[in-house]
Design an enzyme around this catalytic site. Structure first.
Site, mmCIF file in Angstrom:
data_model
loop_
_atom_site.group_PDB
_atom_site.id
_atom_site.type_symbol
_atom_site.label_atom_id
_atom_site.label_comp_id
_atom_site.label_asym_id
_atom_site.label_seq_id
_atom_site.Cartn_x
_atom_site.Cartn_y
_atom_site.Cartn_z
ATOM 1 C CG ASP A 1 16.146 34.845 7.371
ATOM 2 O OD1 ASP A 1 17.293 34.834 6.889
ATOM 3 O OD2 ASP A 1 15.548 35.893 7.664
ATOM 4 C CG ASP B 1 25.047 42.879 8.851
ATOM 5 O OD1 ASP B 1 25.144 42.399 7.701
ATOM 6 O OD2 ASP B 1 24.579 42.244 9.809
#
EC number: 4.3.2.10
Length: 253
Positions: A13, A132
């Site tokens: 990230d 997702d």
């Protein structure tokens, strides 16, 4: 299940040009520097690296392009970037500086034609669609966006098939139910999506052990993506690959 070598993909990230969610590598000069971390993974045997740009402010988006440019000069395994990619120009600017693939998520749901247009223009091998998923009350799986906060109402299997039909080259499938829990991947949906589409499926969300990654591959995944187990050296990538090979999973060593 394909006999091609299975891939191990650490995910980083990146926020305003820095790796976040701590990377705990001994001897790493600067664990927040994406170039340093990527070089480390490259030398440890990762097959690819994924950067997820979580920079909230749109005006700082240029930073990820600068990072990719630097990383691509030092690292020779494929790089994927996801997060905030909304239009063809975003994709072009990343591929132009050495990114190999881009991952599109919410923007694919709001504008499905982006999948068709980008795969036609850049080649489907460059286009990863991130899905997702969460299990809902009736036992089916829905597609969620906004970091798993918003239920689109889309059936995950129908969407996976549509994404494939529109020209995506890979699907990055993250189970929001298991993400971060380290209890293993959501094998049921991994298997269903892998059986449904004729493109690689990357399993994500829940890796906590070598066995979990083996199970994902045994259930049809072509690649496994994880973050903290690699960042905190809970699992060494070379040890993992040796374990997988000993269990008859084809990997590159």
């Amino acid at each position: 299940m394909s006999s091609f070598a299975k891939r191990i993909i650490p995910c980083l990230d990146v926020d305003n040009g820095r790796v976040v969610k701590g990377v705990n590598f001994v001897g790493l000069r600067d664990a927040g520097d994406p170039v340093e971390v990527a070089k480390r993974y490259n030398s440890e045997g990762a097959d690819e690296i994924t950067f997820l740009d979580i920079t909230a402010s749109h005006e700082n988006r240029g930073t990820i392009v600068d990072i990719v440019k630097k990383v691509a000069q030092e690292v020779f395994i494929p790089l994927t970037v996801g997060g905030g990619i909304r239009k063809l120009e975003d994709i072009y600017s990343l591929l132009n500086v050495g990114c190999d693939k881009v991952s599109i998520n919410s923007s694919a749901v709001t504008n499905p034609n982006l999948i068709n247009e980008s795969s036609k223009r850049f080649g489907s091998q460059c286009i990863v669609v991130a899905i997702d998923v969460k299990r809902v009350a009736d036992g089916s799986y829905h597609v969620f966006v906004k970091g798993g906060r918003e239920d689109t109402g889309l059936d995950a299997l129908s969407w996976a098939k549509e994404v494939y039909d529109r020209g995506a080259g890979e699907i990055l499938l993250t189970s929001m139910d298991t993400d971060g829990a380290k209890t293993g991947f959501e094998l049921n949906i991994t298997r269903q999506v892998s059986n449904l589409v004729d493109i690689p499926v990357i399993a994500s969300g829940g890796a906590g052990s070598m066995e979990h990654i083996k199970e994902a591959f045994e259930n049809g995944a072509s690649a496994a993506l994880a973050a903290s187990i690699f960042h905190f050296k809970e699992i060494d990538i070379m040890d993992l690959k040796k374990y997988l090979r000993a269990n008859n999973i084809p990997v590159r060593i």
